[in-house]
Design an enzyme around this catalytic site. Structure first.
Site, PDB file in Angstrom:
ATOM      1  N   HIS A 125      -7.323  -6.785   1.072  1.00 37.20           N
ATOM      2  CA  HIS A 125      -6.406  -5.961   0.788  1.00 37.20           C
ATOM      3  C   HIS A 125      -5.007  -6.138   2.001  1.00 37.20           C
ATOM      4  O   HIS A 125      -4.112  -6.130   1.674  1.00 37.20           O
ATOM      5  CB  HIS A 125      -6.812  -4.723   1.007  1.00 37.20           C
ATOM      6  CG  HIS A 125      -5.912  -3.328   0.999  1.00 37.20           C
ATOM      7  ND1 HIS A 125      -5.088  -3.129  -0.101  1.00 37.20           N
ATOM      8  CD2 HIS A 125      -5.538  -2.303   1.828  1.00 37.20           C
ATOM      9  CE1 HIS A 125      -4.191  -2.315  -0.094  1.00 37.20           C
ATOM     10  NE2 HIS A 125      -4.616  -1.800   1.297  1.00 37.20           N
TER      11      HIS A 125
ATOM     12  N   ASP B 153       0.917  -1.106  -0.055  1.00 35.78           N
ATOM     13  CA  ASP B 153       0.016  -0.042   0.015  1.00 35.78           C
ATOM     14  C   ASP B 153       0.943   1.235  -0.265  1.00 35.78           C
ATOM     15  O   ASP B 153       1.656   1.269  -0.674  1.00 35.78           O
ATOM     16  CB  ASP B 153      -1.025  -0.040   1.268  1.00 35.78           C
ATOM     17  CG  ASP B 153      -2.068   0.917   1.401  1.00 35.78           C
ATOM     18  OD1 ASP B 153      -3.019   0.896   0.510  1.00 35.78           O
ATOM     19  OD2 ASP B 153      -1.665   1.718   2.209  1.00 35.78           O
TER      20      ASP B 153
END
Length: 287
Positions: A266, A105
């Protein structure tokens, strides 16, 4: 968490970086994303240690227990260039001048900047659930704006701080069962700290301003990552849905790229630690 690891704060002058480290062997740095801390790696780091690596997990500048400089209108103090410099300095403090790197990320944006700014320091790099910021911004669609609206909300002055701090637990919605109770508690302390929240927002403000300019300059100059590069993405997240094959996009930025999806949401280090550790150890062990 992190049994056998050591913890320290490294004072870098304009930043103080909290870091966990343990193991023996070739070093690898794990860089977390938003809004996590280094504790997000608690299920992956021991597996890499068991595979024969020294593993270093810092809190990014301003996140978790790390601290950064005062906030300025140009957001330079929270640029990915500044954070990448922190990582290099921390690793030299620990005795490592060259290391492998994995970034998830927002940590992936730091890993990109570090790989381009300090190529002699990076032996291998893995990007997890991320693309260069400019690749996202050059592909803005209705779907992107709808699903990633928070990028532009976080860039607004003052408003996001007030909204988030009104009820940070509701805003971030962490799950102790999914995250692990100790990881969740550490993350919850961080996200209830107004200085941490402001620093995390500065990360995004820098992303749309100074970081974007740095990437555009590199792209226009034809800069590329020379070391072996691994791209991993979560099949139950939206990166592939929005952009197709992430590996194809990363080939614009690196010369030696391979990758695949992982059956996960995620936050892959928490949701699929075995699969992630297996992919990383395979990549790190390549001759």
């Amino acid at each position: 968490m992190f049994e056998g690891f050591q913890e320290t704060h490294v004072d870098l002058g304009d930043a103080a970086v909290f870091v966990r480290y343990g193991g023996e062997g070739p070093p690898v740095v794990l860089l977390h994303g938003h809004p996590r801390t280094s504790a997000t790696w608690h299920r992956v780091a021991p597996r890499l240690v068991a595979a024969g690596h020294t593993v270093v997990c810092p809190d990014l500048r301003g996140y978790g227990r790390s601290r950064g400089p005062r906030f300025t209108p140009d957001h330079e103090g929270y640029s990915k260039r500044a954070v990448a410099g922190d990582v290099v300095a921390v690793m030299r403090h620990l005795g490592h001048r060259r290391f492998a790197l994995a970034g998830h990320d927002r940590g992936g944006s730091v890993a990109l900047r570090l790989s381009l700014d300090h190529p002699d320091a990076v032996s291998r790099v893995a990007f997890l659930d991320c693309l260069p910021l400019t690749e996202h911004l050059s592909r803005i669609t209705t779907e992107f704006a709808t699903q990633w609206w928070h990028w532009f909300f976080f860039a607004q002055p003052d408003i996001p701080e007030r909204v988030i701090m009104a009820d940070p637990d509701s805003w971030y919605q962490g799950d102790p069962d999914a995250m692990g109770p100790e990881n969740h508690e550490e993350w919850r302390r961080a996200t209830r700290d107004p200085d941490v929240v402001r620093a995390m927002l500065e990360d995004y403000r820098a992303g749309l301003t100074v970081d974007r300019r740095h990437e555009e300059s590199d792209r226009d100059a034809g800069a590329r990552i020379a070391c072996p590069t691994l791209v991993l993405w979560s099949l139950r997240d939206d990166l592939g849905d929005l952009y197709g094959d992430p590996v194809a996009i990363w080939r614009r930025w690196a010369t030696d790229v391979r990758g695949h999806g992982i059956d996960s949401g995620h936050h892959v280090a928490e949701a699929a630690p075995e699969a992630l550790a297996r992919a990383l150890t395979g990549f790190l062990s390549e001759s």
